[in-house]
Design an enzyme around this catalytic site. Structure first.
Site, PDB file in Angstrom:
ATOM      1  N   HIS A 198       0.737  -1.668  -0.457  1.00  0.00           N
ATOM      2  CA  HIS A 198      -0.413  -0.495  -0.505  1.00  0.00           C
ATOM      3  C   HIS A 198       0.403   1.172   0.251  1.00  0.00           C
ATOM      4  CE1 HIS A 198      -3.073   3.313   1.920  1.00  0.00           C
ATOM      5  NE2 HIS A 198      -3.552   2.242   1.090  1.00  0.00           N
TER       6      HIS A 198
ATOM      7  N   ASP B  83       3.667  -4.601   7.863  1.00  0.00           N
ATOM      8  CA  ASP B  83       1.981  -3.547   6.890  1.00  0.00           C
ATOM      9  C   ASP B  83       0.793  -4.700   7.970  1.00  0.00           C
ATOM     10  OD1 ASP B  83      -0.004  -2.206   7.302  1.00  0.00           O
ATOM     11  OD2 ASP B  83       0.471  -1.843   5.489  1.00  0.00           O
TER      12      ASP B  83
ATOM     13  N   GLN C 218      -4.036  -5.252   6.927  1.00  0.00           N
ATOM     14  CA  GLN C 218      -5.212  -5.865   6.393  1.00  0.00           C
ATOM     15  C   GLN C 218      -4.308  -7.360   7.326  1.00  0.00           C
ATOM     16  OE1 GLN C 218      -7.302  -4.922   4.421  1.00  0.00           O
ATOM     17  NE2 GLN C 218      -6.839  -3.666   3.623  1.00  0.00           N
TER      18      GLN C 218
ATOM     19  N   LYS D 233     -10.059  -0.864  10.413  1.00  0.00           N
ATOM     20  CA  LYS D 233     -10.110  -2.150   9.888  1.00  0.00           C
ATOM     21  C   LYS D 233     -10.223  -3.127  10.487  1.00  0.00           C
ATOM     22  CE  LYS D 233      -6.786   0.092   6.465  1.00  0.00           C
ATOM     23  NZ  LYS D 233      -7.814   0.303   5.450  1.00  0.00           N
TER      24      LYS D 233
ATOM     25  N   CYS E 119      -4.945   2.576  -3.744  1.00  0.00           N
ATOM     26  CA  CYS E 119      -3.863   3.297  -2.926  1.00  0.00           C
ATOM     27  C   CYS E 119      -2.285   2.009  -3.558  1.00  0.00           C
ATOM     28  CB  CYS E 119      -3.683   3.808  -1.656  1.00  0.00           C
ATOM     29  SG  CYS E 119      -4.799   4.772  -1.140  1.00  0.00           S
TER      30      CYS E 119
HETATM   31  N1  C6P Z   1      -6.371   0.369   2.897  1.00  0.00           N
HETATM   32  C1  C6P Z   1      -8.179   0.213   1.300  1.00  0.00           C
HETATM   33  O1  C6P Z   1      -9.168   0.215   1.169  1.00  0.00           O
HETATM   34  P1  C6P Z   1      -4.890   3.585   7.865  1.00  0.00           P
HETATM   35  O2  C6P Z   1      -5.816   4.490   6.002  1.00  0.00           O
HETATM   36  O3  C6P Z   1      -3.419   4.575   8.129  1.00  0.00           O
HETATM   37  O4  C6P Z   1      -5.823   2.989   8.447  1.00  0.00           O
HETATM   38  O5  C6P Z   1      -4.500   2.602   6.101  1.00  0.00           O
HETATM   39  C2  C6P Z   1      -3.242   2.493   5.081  1.00  0.00           C
HETATM   40  C3  C6P Z   1      -3.656   1.461   4.696  1.00  0.00           C
HETATM   41  C4  C6P Z   1      -1.820   0.291   4.920  1.00  0.00           C
HETATM   42  N2  C6P Z   1      -1.546  -0.809   4.394  1.00  0.00           N
HETATM   43  C5  C6P Z   1      -2.174  -1.115   3.745  1.00  0.00           C
HETATM   44  C6  C6P Z   1      -2.217  -3.341   3.794  1.00  0.00           C
HETATM   45  C7  C6P Z   1      -3.863  -0.853   3.776  1.00  0.00           C
HETATM   46  O6  C6P Z   1      -5.137  -1.857   2.909  1.00  0.00           O
HETATM   47  C8  C6P Z   1      -4.128   0.219   4.215  1.00  0.00           C
HETATM   48  C9  C6P Z   1      -5.490   1.357   4.335  1.00  0.00           C
HETATM   49  C10 C6P Z   1      -7.082   0.845   2.646  1.00  0.00           C
HETATM   50  O7  C6P Z   1      -7.059  -0.575   0.654  1.00  0.00           O
HETATM   51  C11 C6P Z   1      -7.668   2.131   2.412  1.00  0.00           C
HETATM   52  S1  C6P Z   1      -6.876   3.356   1.039  1.00  0.00           S
END
Ligand code: C6P
Length: 412
Positions: free
Chosen positions: A126, A203, A206, A229, A369
């Site tokens: 991401h 990361d 997910q 999430k 993203c």
């Molecule tokens: N992905 C998606 O629709 P934040 O925004 O900081 O809570 O998370 C960012 C982020 C980082 N790593 C991964 C693997 C992610 O999936 C995400 C967020 C969302 O896939 C919003 S772009």
């Protein structure tokens, strides 16, 4: 058809007030959980309870409300840490995964990375696990390289080994891809990185929401995830860091509570993790995240995972009957998490998402993203349906019917 054998979906759905609403007169079918999940009543109640009963700042005031708020905030830190097999004093509350990687970029990277150093990320990251390292590489005169992916959507381990042979300073990689669903073997990859002398930033955005994660068995240096999430509120997440690394790092932001003593010309720092929590912290949402952890624990993360595997299997079987639909990522549901990114003939994902919305079905469309990954897949966008514990086989049937409707409109 609401029940899978893993969990009682019908009962669970009653805990999520938003699932009672309709969209365009249809039952809400929420399949955008990788973007953010819905919140159970217990999480909503925990926020109302804090603001209506013991709202107060933490770590400062000795009055009763201050003590209660501090106990609840630190209690939440303990719950979050235990949930992922970490220690509370290695658990820093942050806004989410994005703030966590940026914190590491500044507080670790600015001190540790030197001109000419090599940083590694992967092509399934991401943007929040790419852009901070690009910025760091630029500011320090370092180089950022990428580990590619195989045609079946896994990390290219040969390329990983080759690039680790170039003695990188850092390996940033995801536990689970938000597009492919691929679950990486974190312990193995991190072990290889450590052998090569690299620090690992993983990361977990997910992974933590979807299956059991035990950091005590994964041997990583930094691990990041987002509360929103995993059924928790927005604006709160965690960075878990190895204690010695956190202690050696400079602060991320300066201000109240992150200091021990302030003099005219310099300051000394509070203990970890407080050194990284400057100013008034996000008290309510940290408590809300603690409530989300309680909720998930009461179901059991192994059950959440089992349920999502059943949904994945059902979705793959159901969608395989739709002519012209192509699913990305590994074949085996046991190697992937509960999401499916796909393209349907030449229907643009935004058109598909708009038609599905008319049916009350929420999916995400776009590049998610993850633009470097989109280039690997040779597409500019995909549609993505992502599950959580309140989704049912009925939701997947509705998704298929919505896709067929789009097919009729676009004459697929
Ligand atoms: N992905 C998606 O629709 P934040 O925004 O900081 O809570 O998370 C960012 C982020 C980082 N790593 C991964 C693997 C992610 O999936 C995400 C967020 C969302 O896939 C919003 S772009």
């Amino acid at each position: 058809m609401l029940k899978t054998e893993a969990v009682d979906v019908e009962r669970i759905r009653r805990d999520f007030p938003i699932l009672k609403r309709t969209v365009h007169g249809k039952r809400l079918v929420y399949l955008d959980n990788a973007a953010t999940t819905q919140k159970p009543q217990a999480v909503i109640d925990s926020l109302v309870d804090y603001y209506s009963r013991y709202n107060s700042n933490v770590h400062r005031s000795v009055h009763t409300l201050g003590e209660e708020a501090t106990a609840a905030y630190e209690g939440a830190r303990g719950k979050v840490a235990r949930f992922v097999g970490a220690r509370a004093n290695e658990t820093v509350f942050v806004r989410g995964t994005t703030e966590a990687t940026n914190l590491v970029r500044f507080a670790w990277g600015e001190k540790q990375v030197k001109k000419g150093d090599l940083l590694l990320a992967t092509r399934m990251e991401h943007h929040s696990n790419i852009v901070p390292w690009q910025l760091l590489a630029k500011s320090k005169g370092a180089t950022l390289k990428f580990v590619g992916i195989t045609p079946d959507g896994n990390l290219d381990m040969e390329e990983l080994d080759r690039l680790l042979g170039e003695s990188p300073k850092l390996l940033a990689f995801t536990h689970c891809s938000n597009v492919l669903g691929t679950i990486n073997d974190v312990a193995n990859v991190s072990r290889k990185a450590h052998k090569a002398g690299a620090t690992t930033v993983v990361d977990g955005a997910q992974s933590v929401p979807h299956f059991p994660v035990d950091l005590s068995a994964l041997d990583v240096d930094f691990y990041a995830f987002s509360g929103h999430k995993m059924l928790g509120p927005t604006g709160i997440g965690a960075l878990i860091g190895r204690k010695a690394l956190l202690e050696d790092m400079d602060p991320y932001e300066g201000g109240g509570e992150m200091i021990r003593e302030v003099f005219d010309d310099h300051s000394t720092w509070n203990d970890v993790p407080y050194k990284f929590e400057a100013g008034t912290v996000n008290i309510a949402d940290a408590i809300g995240l603690g409530a989300a952890v309680d909720y998930l624990t009461s179901i059991g993360m192994d059950k959440v995972r089992e349920h999502e595997i059943r949904l994945l299997d059902y979705a793959r079987e159901t969608l395989s009957k739709v002519k012209g639909l192509h699913v990305y990522g590994p074949e085996d549901s046991k190697e992937r998490s509960g999401l499916i990114a796909f393209n349907y003939a030449d229907v643009h994902p935004h058109d598909l998402a708009t038609i599905l919305d008319e049916e009350g079905i929420a999916i995400r469309s776009g590049h998610h993203c993850a633009q470097p990954l989109m280039r690997c897949l040779n597409v500019s966008a995909t549609s993505r349906a992502s599950f959580h514990v309140y989704n049912s086989y009925d939701d997947i049937d509705a998704l298929k019917q919505g896709i067929m409707k789009a097919g009729a409109i676009f004459k697929v």
